[in-house]
Design a protein around this motif. Structure first.
Motif, PDB file in Angstrom:
ATOM      1  N   LEU A   1      33.985  15.804 -81.846  1.00  0.00           N
ATOM      2  CA  LEU A   1      34.180  14.249 -81.712  1.00  0.00           C
ATOM      3  C   LEU A   1      35.016  13.856 -83.324  1.00  0.00           C
ATOM      4  O   LEU A   1      35.687  12.786 -83.100  1.00  0.00           O
ATOM      5  N   PHE A   2      35.000  14.574 -84.377  1.00  0.00           N
ATOM      6  CA  PHE A   2      35.604  14.164 -85.362  1.00  0.00           C
ATOM      7  C   PHE A   2      36.300  14.993 -86.153  1.00  0.00           C
ATOM      8  O   PHE A   2      36.960  14.950 -87.271  1.00  0.00           O
ATOM      9  N   GLY A   3      36.258  16.497 -85.988  1.00  0.00           N
ATOM     10  CA  GLY A   3      37.222  17.297 -86.433  1.00  0.00           C
ATOM     11  C   GLY A   3      38.366  17.875 -85.565  1.00  0.00           C
ATOM     12  O   GLY A   3      39.106  19.064 -85.682  1.00  0.00           O
ATOM     13  N   GLU A   4      38.940  17.041 -84.606  1.00  0.00           N
ATOM     14  CA  GLU A   4      39.854  17.371 -83.718  1.00  0.00           C
ATOM     15  C   GLU A   4      39.703  18.579 -83.012  1.00  0.00           C
ATOM     16  O   GLU A   4      40.828  19.138 -82.453  1.00  0.00           O
ATOM     17  N   GLY A   5      38.493  19.135 -82.911  1.00  0.00           N
ATOM     18  CA  GLY A   5      38.143  20.371 -81.892  1.00  0.00           C
ATOM     19  C   GLY A   5      38.683  21.516 -82.744  1.00  0.00           C
ATOM     20  O   GLY A   5      38.955  22.711 -82.170  1.00  0.00           O
ATOM     21  N   ARG A   6      39.061  21.746 -83.984  1.00  0.00           N
ATOM     22  CA  ARG A   6      39.661  22.910 -84.658  1.00  0.00           C
ATOM     23  C   ARG A   6      38.376  23.915 -84.689  1.00  0.00           C
ATOM     24  O   ARG A   6      37.251  23.551 -85.346  1.00  0.00           O
ATOM     25  N   GLY A   7      38.566  24.964 -84.251  1.00  0.00           N
ATOM     26  CA  GLY A   7      37.866  26.061 -84.506  1.00  0.00           C
ATOM     27  C   GLY A   7      36.798  26.284 -83.712  1.00  0.00           C
ATOM     28  O   GLY A   7      35.821  27.101 -83.892  1.00  0.00           O
TER      29      GLY A   7
ATOM     30  N   ARG B   1      29.569  22.353 -83.076  1.00  0.00           N
ATOM     31  CA  ARG B   1      30.491  22.077 -82.221  1.00  0.00           C
ATOM     32  C   ARG B   1      30.792  20.756 -81.463  1.00  0.00           C
ATOM     33  O   ARG B   1      32.213  20.234 -81.551  1.00  0.00           O
ATOM     34  N   LEU B   2      29.646  20.046 -81.281  1.00  0.00           N
ATOM     35  CA  LEU B   2      29.845  18.665 -80.834  1.00  0.00           C
ATOM     36  C   LEU B   2      30.258  17.983 -82.164  1.00  0.00           C
ATOM     37  O   LEU B   2      31.532  17.079 -81.883  1.00  0.00           O
ATOM     38  N   MET B   3      30.073  18.040 -83.298  1.00  0.00           N
ATOM     39  CA  MET B   3      30.610  17.233 -84.456  1.00  0.00           C
ATOM     40  C   MET B   3      31.921  17.228 -84.437  1.00  0.00           C
ATOM     41  O   MET B   3      32.793  16.544 -85.008  1.00  0.00           O
ATOM     42  N   ILE B   4      32.363  18.484 -84.550  1.00  0.00           N
ATOM     43  CA  ILE B   4      33.740  18.879 -84.550  1.00  0.00           C
ATOM     44  C   ILE B   4      34.561  18.636 -83.468  1.00  0.00           C
ATOM     45  O   ILE B   4      35.617  18.081 -83.494  1.00  0.00           O
TER      46      ILE B   4
ATOM     47  N   GLU C   1      21.373  23.769 -88.654  1.00  0.00           N
ATOM     48  CA  GLU C   1      22.582  24.530 -88.057  1.00  0.00           C
ATOM     49  C   GLU C   1      23.409  24.805 -89.143  1.00  0.00           C
ATOM     50  O   GLU C   1      24.131  25.686 -89.468  1.00  0.00           O
ATOM     51  N   LEU C   2      23.617  23.717 -90.031  1.00  0.00           N
ATOM     52  CA  LEU C   2      24.642  23.611 -91.123  1.00  0.00           C
ATOM     53  C   LEU C   2      24.062  24.577 -92.290  1.00  0.00           C
ATOM     54  O   LEU C   2      24.916  25.555 -92.901  1.00  0.00           O
ATOM     55  N   LYS C   3      23.037  24.605 -92.324  1.00  0.00           N
ATOM     56  CA  LYS C   3      22.279  25.429 -93.551  1.00  0.00           C
ATOM     57  C   LYS C   3      22.493  26.851 -93.140  1.00  0.00           C
ATOM     58  O   LYS C   3      22.872  27.790 -93.934  1.00  0.00           O
ATOM     59  N   ALA C   4      21.986  27.190 -91.925  1.00  0.00           N
ATOM     60  CA  ALA C   4      22.227  28.854 -91.443  1.00  0.00           C
ATOM     61  C   ALA C   4      23.811  29.092 -91.377  1.00  0.00           C
ATOM     62  O   ALA C   4      24.015  30.195 -91.735  1.00  0.00           O
ATOM     63  N   ALA C   5      24.672  28.136 -91.082  1.00  0.00           N
ATOM     64  CA  ALA C   5      26.158  28.678 -91.085  1.00  0.00           C
ATOM     65  C   ALA C   5      26.706  28.885 -92.420  1.00  0.00           C
ATOM     66  O   ALA C   5      27.507  29.505 -92.673  1.00  0.00           O
ATOM     67  N   TYR C   6      26.140  28.055 -93.249  1.00  0.00           N
ATOM     68  CA  TYR C   6      26.903  28.033 -94.760  1.00  0.00           C
ATOM     69  C   TYR C   6      25.975  29.000 -95.785  1.00  0.00           C
ATOM     70  O   TYR C   6      26.459  29.237 -96.700  1.00  0.00           O
ATOM     71  N   THR C   7      24.743  29.415 -95.414  1.00  0.00           N
ATOM     72  CA  THR C   7      23.835  30.194 -96.323  1.00  0.00           C
ATOM     73  C   THR C   7      24.594  31.892 -96.407  1.00  0.00           C
ATOM     74  O   THR C   7      24.476  32.347 -95.295  1.00  0.00           O
ATOM     75  N   PRO C   8      24.787  32.239 -97.423  1.00  0.00           N
ATOM     76  CA  PRO C   8      25.188  33.737 -97.382  1.00  0.00           C
ATOM     77  C   PRO C   8      24.326  34.347 -96.885  1.00  0.00           C
ATOM     78  O   PRO C   8      22.969  34.231 -97.015  1.00  0.00           O
ATOM     79  N   THR C   9      24.660  35.656 -96.486  1.00  0.00           N
ATOM     80  CA  THR C   9      23.621  36.647 -95.823  1.00  0.00           C
ATOM     81  C   THR C   9      23.138  37.533 -96.905  1.00  0.00           C
ATOM     82  O   THR C   9      23.727  37.856 -97.851  1.00  0.00           O
TER      83      THR C   9
ATOM     84  N   HIS D   1      37.317  32.753 -87.512  1.00  0.00           N
ATOM     85  CA  HIS D   1      35.771  31.922 -87.297  1.00  0.00           C
ATOM     86  C   HIS D   1      36.130  31.096 -86.158  1.00  0.00           C
ATOM     87  O   HIS D   1      37.371  30.540 -85.672  1.00  0.00           O
ATOM     88  N   VAL D   2      35.021  31.261 -85.558  1.00  0.00           N
ATOM     89  CA  VAL D   2      34.964  30.383 -84.436  1.00  0.00           C
ATOM     90  C   VAL D   2      33.271  29.701 -84.485  1.00  0.00           C
ATOM     91  O   VAL D   2      32.300  30.266 -84.424  1.00  0.00           O
ATOM     92  N   TYR D   3      33.475  28.353 -84.507  1.00  0.00           N
ATOM     93  CA  TYR D   3      32.014  27.763 -84.512  1.00  0.00           C
ATOM     94  C   TYR D   3      31.421  27.777 -83.271  1.00  0.00           C
ATOM     95  O   TYR D   3      31.829  27.412 -82.027  1.00  0.00           O
ATOM     96  N   ARG D   4      30.068  28.125 -83.216  1.00  0.00           N
ATOM     97  CA  ARG D   4      29.251  28.240 -81.908  1.00  0.00           C
ATOM     98  C   ARG D   4      28.005  27.682 -81.990  1.00  0.00           C
ATOM     99  O   ARG D   4      27.366  27.446 -80.900  1.00  0.00           O
ATOM    100  N   ALA D   5      27.625  27.101 -82.832  1.00  0.00           N
ATOM    101  CA  ALA D   5      26.210  26.283 -83.098  1.00  0.00           C
ATOM    102  C   ALA D   5      26.663  25.017 -82.257  1.00  0.00           C
ATOM    103  O   ALA D   5      27.556  24.346 -82.560  1.00  0.00           O
TER     104      ALA D   5
END
Length: 217
Positions: free
Chosen positions: A111-117, A106-109, A26-34, A98-102
């Motif tokens: 738990l650890f990212g205060e739910g931002r985004g 989303r779960l990690m954010i 998921e992270l690779k897909a999210a951060y790799t330029p298209t 930006h809205v995180y959808r993966a």
């Protein structure tokens, strides 16, 4: 003899491994330029200002995920000036959100990212701009070109040059810049109107982007 406890531990290890592998995917897909179809810039004489991810969730002051107040204020003022100048010059202002959808991201954010985004957050909206954006794009990956409506708008307006502002330089800004360069756009990054937490990494990103033809202004 394999005991039930060992079976349970083995199952936990397997689930944890699958979790990590899927999160990495998921992270690779999210951060790799298209990539996409290359444009003919000679047929795209216009330019647009992109304001990337300047949302309430990502522009707080202090705390673990907040910014230095003076730094943030200076960058917001620079973005506001760019937006006002663009509007006066009839240059389209495009706001990117930006809205995180993966699921695992989303779960990690949560738990650890205060739910931002993530969906449901109260801070998904843009910070107040001095002008009304001409177009708004909602994305779930770092590269703004991951949302097809952006390319459609740029084509309709014959836009071949992009002025990039916003955050974060090392992530969504550089990914959008690379996505644009992959398609043949001219890319100009407005340095004073850009936020980046890791200045050393941003310096490396700048060197790579310049090597590809991007310009810092």
């Amino acid at each position: 003899m394999v005991t039930p406890l060992l079976w349970a531990l083995a199952a936990i290890v397997v689930v944890a491994l699958l979790f990590v592998l899927e999160l990495r995917r998921e992270l690779k897909a999210a951060y790799t330029p298209t990539t996409g179809e290359r444009i003919d810039v000679s047929l795209r004489p216009n330019l647009a200002l992109l304001i990337i991810d300047m949302q309430e969730d990502f522009t707080t002051v202090g705390g673990r995920y907040g910014w230095d107040e003076a730094y943030l204020k200076a960058r917001i003022e620079a973005i506001d000036i760019m937006a006002a100048k663009a509007k006066k010059a009839d240059i389209p202002v495009i706001a990117i959100r930006h809205v995180y959808r993966a699921p695992l991201i989303r779960l990690m954010i949560r738990l650890f990212g205060e739910g931002r985004g993530i969906p449901g957050s109260r801070g998904l909206g843009l910070m107040r701009l001095p002008v009304e954006p001409d177009f708004e794009v909602l994305k779930a990956r770092s590269d703004s070109f991951s949302s097809p409506e952006l390319e459609g708008y740029l084509a309709a307006k014959q836009i071949g040059t992009l002025l990039l502002t916003g955050l974060d330089g090392s992530y969504c800004v550089q990914a959008t810049a690379n996505g644009a360069l992959n398609r043949g756009y001219r890319v100009e990054i407005v340095e004073d109107a850009l936020l980046s937490r890791d200045q050393a990494d941003w310096g490396r990103q700048v060197a790579a982007l310049k090597g590809r033809g991007a310009v810092l202004i």
